[in-house]
Design an enzyme around this catalytic site. Structure first.
Site, PDB file in Angstrom:
ATOM      1  CB  SER A  22     -44.792  50.150  51.789  1.00 37.98           C
ATOM      2  OG  SER A  22     -44.789  49.578  53.067  1.00 37.98           O
ATOM      3  CG  ASN A  70     -44.737  45.801  58.457  1.00 42.02           C
ATOM      4  OD1 ASN A  70     -45.916  45.511  58.583  1.00 42.02           O
ATOM      5  ND2 ASN A  70     -44.096  45.622  57.323  1.00 42.02           N
ATOM      6  CG  ASP A  71     -42.762  48.728  55.715  1.00 41.59           C
ATOM      7  OD1 ASP A  71     -42.319  47.978  56.594  1.00 41.59           O
ATOM      8  OD2 ASP A  71     -42.614  48.509  54.495  1.00 41.59           O
ATOM      9  N   PRO A  72     -43.962  52.579  58.005  1.00 38.32           N
ATOM     10  CG  PRO A  72     -42.423  54.366  58.109  1.00 38.32           C
ATOM     11  CD  PRO A  72     -42.541  52.871  58.296  1.00 38.32           C
TER      12      PRO A  72
END
Ligand SMILES: *[C@@H]1O[C@H](CO)[C@@H](O)[C@H](O)[C@H]1NC(C)=O
Ligand SMILES: *[C@@H]1O[C@H](CO)[C@@H](O)[C@H](O)[C@H]1NC(C)=O
Ligand SMILES: *[C@@H]1O[C@H](CO)[C@@H](O)[C@H](O)[C@H]1NC(C)=O
Ligand SMILES: *[C@@H]1O[C@H](CO)[C@@H](O)[C@H](O)[C@H]1NC(C)=O
Length: 573
Positions: free
Chosen positions: A114, A52-54
């Site tokens: 993140s 998922n998230d960068p």
């Protein structure tokens, strides 16, 4: 055979130039494309599993780094997230490395969530990230590279004094996450924000620190908005008011405005504000409100984005997680879930009211087989096939010229509130006067499968309004897929401007940029007929008025080397 040999050769040359044997884990190649029709050719994705998230994107000593949320054990989200890591010399081809952060310490042993990179004076990168600690609380931690002389910064060391920021009083333990890249204020202290909420009020808490270890929270947050729910993955950065170049995150002067982007978890969408940041008052005054109908980076599937300043080309680059639209069972069958959007540069529009985004120019490295069409009239109800390119792996630019605009339909004012709903009510088969016209991507031979990206032009109080839609309703014959249509308005004046569309097509992702990048829509699609060489591409006009394609340019896009793991032994070099 020829193709396989070529690919192998390219890979070998690439391996010799860029790969270091020691850092590569041997692994079998991904399954062949006929078994995996939805894997992409030029969008970033790991060889398998959930992404998922960068996280922490940055440029450091000649190398671009991308970290990302990753579940090493399977294709679904997990309670124990890790940071995976890849590096690149061009933002196109990516070399996979070992995991950078894993949940191992009391301050992050449930999950490493993140975070963002900051480059400290002396050229020292540092990472702040959210850990879910052994008591299930979200806390902010720090990590630094083990060896700054390693060109890939493969190993990361967590600060033993973590967490550097504890949960603020009165905040729920699962409502405090995603520290931003720090900016250096005039008082010589670093500032960051962290996303949160209290009683459904979205909050960006503001912190300062001299040494990156001792962080103090300001009493007032940088910004907060009632009723918006938790703010995830905030991003806060300056943009020039008068040019398209990027600005380093710490620049503060009268020639910049500041963007505050927040991911609204309750909507799974990235919204942004443009405004003025006053360091002396430590506050942010946005010029647009944050409401569900306000500005978004992208009106399709696009979330948890993060930007960074690229000092090489003086630009700000944006990447985001593009979620799947198929089912969990499909993801288990595929063995993977999640893509990264193609990197975009972004800047403030001339009118200073919105941002503009555009695929980074490096995509041209992958272009081949250019085809062009000039000044072609598309009568109402007609289709024109774009031949000569690989329609499942393409970059297409098209612009339309309209005359006799006074014939346009009147806009029903109720459509303004919810353009996405208007797009689903008035899909591509719903004839208007000016529009629907645009592109049919990933179309099957018999057109039963097609994704239409199109415009409609309406008259409204002596002005003209342009609606842009991405219609997934006929994108696949498969059931159990989210086929929601997406849409928004494009802030252009069709009396003066041509109506332009650029679309990147990559097997299961379609990223579209309307009006030169003023309105962006990303869709995930899973055709069963329009796959590989069977896919076709058309320009179409299903309105009653004719339109003119003033220019179309389209290219096949070659496959990039993305996280291909080394399968030849080091001695082969
Ligand atoms: C995390 O640490 C705590 C105490 O240090 C321990 O009880 C727990 O089992 C650990 N959890 C995981 C998932 O390792
Ligand atoms: C941390 O910073 C604050 C404010 O900048 C200061 O008052 C405090 O003494 C510092 N604490 C330590 C342990 O350095
Ligand atoms: C991911 O996609 C699924 C299926 O369309 C959707 O239900 C979910 O809300 C999405 N999540 C995010 C964070 O985009
Ligand atoms: C154009 O409209 C007709 C009639 O509504 C419909 O059958 C056809 O599928 C439409 N074409 C496209 C490309 O949507």
């Amino acid at each position: 055979m020829m193709r396989v040999a070529n690919l192998f050769l390219i890979f070998l040359v690439f391996a010799i130039h860029h790969l270091r044997c020691s850092s590569i884990m041997p692994e079998s190649l991904p399954a062949s494309s006929s078994e995996q029709p939805y894997r992409t050719a030029f969008h970033f994705q790991p060889p398998q599993n959930w992404m998922n998230d960068p996280n922490g994107p940055m440029y450091y000593n000649g190398v671009y780094h991308l970290f990302y949320q990753y579940n090493p054990t399977g294709p679904l989200f997990s309670d124990h997230m890790h940071w995976a890591h890849s590096v690149s010399y061009d933002l196109i081809n990516w070399i996979p490395l070992d995991l950078a952060l894993s949940p191992t310490k009391s301050f992050d042993n449930i999950s490493c969530w993140s975070g963002s990179a900051t480059i400290l004076p002396g050229n020292k990168p540092v990472m702040l990230y959210t850990g879910i600690d052994s008591e299930n609380r979200q806390v902010q931690n720090m990590a630094v590279p083990k060896d700054l002389s390693d060109p890939y910064l493969k190993e990361w060391v967590k600060y033993t004094g973590n967490p550097v920021i504890n949960l603020p009083d009165g905040i729920q333990p699962d409502d405090f996450r995603d520290p931003t890249t720090a900016w250096l204020a005039e008082d010589g202290k670093w500032r960051i924000i962290v996303g949160s909420q209290k009683d459904k009020m979205g909050i960006a808490f503001l912190y300062q620190s001299e040494d990156f270890i001792n962080w103090t929270k300001f009493d007032s947050p940088l910004h907060k908005v009632a009723g918006t729910g938790i703010w995830e993955c905030p991003d806060f950065f300056p943009v020039w008011i008068d040019n398209k170049k990027g600005v380093d995150t710490s620049v503060m002067n009268l020639r910049v405005k500041h963007v505050l982007k927040v991911g609204l978890f309750d909507y799974a969408k990235d919204f942004y504000m443009i405004g003025n940041y006053s360091p002396e008052k430590e506050n942010y005054v946005p010029q647009n409100e944050l409401t569900p109908s306000t500005l978004r980076y992208d009106y399709g599937k696009y979330y948890a984005s993060k930007s960074f300043f690229d000092p090489v080309k003086n630009r700000r680059i944006l990447m985001a997680w593009v979620n799947e639209s198929d089912s969990e069972a499909d993801d288990i069958a595929k063995g993977w879930s999640g893509l990264q959007s193609f990197p975009r540069s972004l800047w403030l529009d001339q009118n200073q009211k919105q941002l503009v985004q555009w695929p980074i120019e490096e995509i041209e490295m992958l272009h081949e087989n250019k085809v062009s069409i000039l000044d072609k009239k598309l009568e109402g109800g007609s289709l024109h096939e774009v031949v000569g390119i690989t329609a499942s792996q393409a970059d297409v630019k098209i612009s339309f010229k309209l005359s006799n605009l006074e014939e346009a339909e009147e806009l029903d004012p109720s459509w303004i509130e919810d353009p996405q709903l208007t797009c689903s009510k008035k899909d591509a088969s719903n004839k208007g006067k000016f529009g629907p016209f645009g592109l049919l991507a990933l179309a099957s031979n018999d057109l039963t499968e097609q994704t239409a990206i199109f415009f409609r032009v309406f008259k409204n109080n002596g002005r003209y309004i342009v609606l842009m839609c991405s219609d997934q309703s006929r994108s696949s014959t498969k059931n159990g897929i989210d086929k929601t249509s997406y849409g928004s308005f494009v802030d252009i004046n069709p009396q003066q401007d041509e109506i332009s569309l650029r679309t990147l097509i990559d097997h299961s992702i379609i990223e579209s940029f309307g009006g030169g990048g003023k309105t962006c829509i990303t869709a995930r699609v899973y055709p069963t007929l329009a796959i590989g060489k069977e896919a076709r591409l058309f320009a179409f006009n299903n309105g009653t008025e004719s339109v003119v394609i003033s220019e179309l340019s389209a290219w096949s896009v070659k496959k990039a080397l993305i996280n291909v793991k080394k399968t030849i032994s080091c001695t082969d070099q």
